[in-house]
Enzyme design. Sequence first.
Site, mmCIF file in Angstrom:
data_model
loop_
_atom_site.group_PDB
_atom_site.id
_atom_site.type_symbol
_atom_site.label_atom_id
_atom_site.label_comp_id
_atom_site.label_asym_id
_atom_site.label_seq_id
_atom_site.Cartn_x
_atom_site.Cartn_y
_atom_site.Cartn_z
ATOM 1 N N ARG A 185 -7.910 19.063 5.439
ATOM 2 C CA ARG A 185 -7.254 17.845 4.956
ATOM 3 C C ARG A 185 -8.076 17.313 3.786
ATOM 4 O O ARG A 185 -8.848 16.373 3.934
ATOM 5 C CB ARG A 185 -7.151 16.812 6.085
ATOM 6 C CG ARG A 185 -6.282 17.281 7.233
ATOM 7 C CD ARG A 185 -5.891 16.157 8.145
ATOM 8 N NE ARG A 185 -7.007 15.707 8.961
ATOM 9 C CZ ARG A 185 -6.950 14.636 9.763
ATOM 10 N NH1 ARG A 185 -5.860 13.917 9.827
ATOM 11 N NH2 ARG A 185 -7.991 14.290 10.473
ATOM 12 N N PRO A 186 -7.932 17.938 2.633
ATOM 13 C CA PRO A 186 -8.782 17.582 1.498
ATOM 14 C C PRO A 186 -8.475 16.190 0.962
ATOM 15 O O PRO A 186 -7.427 15.603 1.261
ATOM 16 C CB PRO A 186 -8.435 18.658 0.464
ATOM 17 C CG PRO A 186 -7.059 19.103 0.818
ATOM 18 C CD PRO A 186 -6.966 19.001 2.306
ATOM 19 N N LYS B 268 -2.965 1.529 14.687
ATOM 20 C CA LYS B 268 -4.268 2.029 14.228
ATOM 21 C C LYS B 268 -4.241 2.384 12.747
ATOM 22 O O LYS B 268 -5.156 2.043 11.990
ATOM 23 C CB LYS B 268 -4.666 3.263 15.037
ATOM 24 C CG LYS B 268 -5.937 3.943 14.549
ATOM 25 C CD LYS B 268 -6.235 5.227 15.282
ATOM 26 C CE LYS B 268 -5.568 6.432 14.679
ATOM 27 N NZ LYS B 268 -6.307 7.000 13.523
ATOM 28 N N ASN B 269 -3.198 3.086 12.322
ATOM 29 C CA ASN B 269 -3.141 3.558 10.939
ATOM 30 C C ASN B 269 -2.807 2.461 9.939
ATOM 31 O O ASN B 269 -2.851 2.692 8.736
ATOM 32 C CB ASN B 269 -2.140 4.709 10.823
ATOM 33 C CG ASN B 269 -2.626 5.968 11.514
ATOM 34 O OD1 ASN B 269 -3.830 6.140 11.731
ATOM 35 N ND2 ASN B 269 -1.713 6.846 11.875
ATOM 36 N N CYS C 57 -10.576 14.385 13.178
ATOM 37 C CA CYS C 57 -10.093 15.424 14.081
ATOM 38 C C CYS C 57 -10.119 16.792 13.409
ATOM 39 O O CYS C 57 -9.920 16.916 12.206
ATOM 40 C CB CYS C 57 -8.655 15.120 14.511
ATOM 41 S SG CYS C 57 -8.498 13.684 15.573
ATOM 42 N N ASP D 11 2.245 13.391 13.715
ATOM 43 C CA ASP D 11 1.469 12.758 14.777
ATOM 44 C C ASP D 11 2.213 12.695 16.110
ATOM 45 O O ASP D 11 1.645 12.252 17.116
ATOM 46 C CB ASP D 11 1.046 11.344 14.362
ATOM 47 C CG ASP D 11 -0.171 11.345 13.458
ATOM 48 O OD1 ASP D 11 -0.759 12.420 13.256
ATOM 49 O OD2 ASP D 11 -0.540 10.270 12.954
ATOM 50 N N ARG E 256 -10.055 7.103 20.378
ATOM 51 C CA ARG E 256 -10.050 6.744 18.960
ATOM 52 C C ARG E 256 -8.733 6.096 18.550
ATOM 53 O O ARG E 256 -8.712 5.299 17.606
ATOM 54 C CB ARG E 256 -10.275 7.986 18.095
ATOM 55 C CG ARG E 256 -11.684 8.544 18.102
ATOM 56 C CD ARG E 256 -11.824 9.694 17.113
ATOM 57 N NE ARG E 256 -11.235 9.331 15.833
ATOM 58 C CZ ARG E 256 -10.271 10.016 15.220
ATOM 59 N NH1 ARG E 256 -9.793 11.112 15.752
ATOM 60 N NH2 ARG E 256 -9.798 9.613 14.065
ATOM 61 N N LEU F 101 -6.033 14.394 -3.446
ATOM 62 C CA LEU F 101 -5.057 13.416 -3.939
ATOM 63 C C LEU F 101 -5.707 12.048 -4.147
ATOM 64 O O LEU F 101 -5.360 11.323 -5.088
ATOM 65 C CB LEU F 101 -3.876 13.303 -2.983
ATOM 66 C CG LEU F 101 -2.961 14.532 -2.890
ATOM 67 C CD1 LEU F 101 -1.820 14.266 -1.916
ATOM 68 C CD2 LEU F 101 -2.400 14.899 -4.259
#
Length: 428
Positions: A129-130, A30-31, A124, A315, A407, A133
């Site tokens: 989780r800004p 998925k990632n 999620c 994860d 998901r 970056l």
Amino acid sequence: MTIIFMIPLDKLVIEGGVPLKGTVMVSGAKNSVLPIMAACLLTESACKISNVPDLKDVITMVKILRSLGAHAELEDGVLSINAKNVRNHTADYKLVSTMRASFCVLGPLLGRFKKAKVSLPGGCVIGARPVDLHLKGIKNLGVDIDIQAGYVVATSRRLRGKSMFLGGDYGSSVLATGNVMMAAVLAEGKTIIESAACEPEVVDLADFLNKMGAKIKGQGTPCIEIEGVKHLRGAEYSIIPDRIEAGTLILASAITRGDVLIKGALKSHLGALIDKLAQMGVKVKDTEAGLKVKTENKLKPVNITTLPYPCFPTDMQAQIMSLLSVTQGVSVITEKIYPDRFMHVAELNRMGANIMREGPHAIIEGKKFFSGAPVMASDLRASAGLVLAGLAAKGRTDVRRIYHLDRGYEKLEVKLKLLGARIWRERE
């Protein structure tokens, strides 16, 4: 009178206590597939991507690409994408807000069109989780960025390569590395990303971009070099196996004291997990077909710290917490990536676990078994952790809100059922 229409939700029902046995195939990552889908925006030529998992997140990304004007079709695990007719440069809030990874369209839109308007992302609920970056790296390429009404509005007359440090308070960022890399492939000159993410999914994206004609080297190391090119061509590419799904299936075998062969799983992607399992007494054997998992009856406790790859992945934190909860002795998990990623602790405790949280630490006193109970999933990996707990529980477990699970896991209950698990899906 106001009439409220409720959307029907699915839950998973599990009757635990069955050792898993047999063979199962791991799906594509998925990632990896999500940023690779976004990378197809960089060319006017057609791309074909195989080994694509049938996931809600993939369907969401298909919708985003179509909303931008691209043609995107998924059939039998093969994605056909053609972005020749993309004219829209705005990624809408309604789609981006449901999936954090969709923010990675920012880099390719900037690379090809020198402008983009992308909603700030969702996903999620596992703590802050800004995207700082992402924006820091993009700005270094000569991009003007403004935040307007929840959107990142980015423009540039010309992208220019530059050396940059892309580390943050919690280390490197996979998505930020990918976003900057995709913008930089069409920039003028050389871009050097220091403190780049080293995950296999970053390597997969770089390999795909190179197949399109990019000039990237150093992927898989903390220093990636990108020599800008004038244009990219279409490409055909196969996605790597999903190491997090593979790890979840390994732990499903371990927690049920099973005997499972996971076809397609790569030991080279799972070193930290396999090392910890070896310390516990779980045997993971590398074979030509995949990874063979056998488990001793009595396991040993271990301490785990989540860190960027190649260390133990955040994860996999919820899933191994379930295993440690039924491993007698005291174990400690320290979460260094997302310190608030412990929403599954309360649900595991409902099933009889003895877990105490102290800041970024979870102290686990292992018990002999879980007791089945109704539980609520809070995020994607927490869902998987609760499913594993259900597999090892005495009695019935109902895991609610499994839209999180859908998901990121392709038909997980079907795969577990093939291994002998008593698990099925019901409407709430």
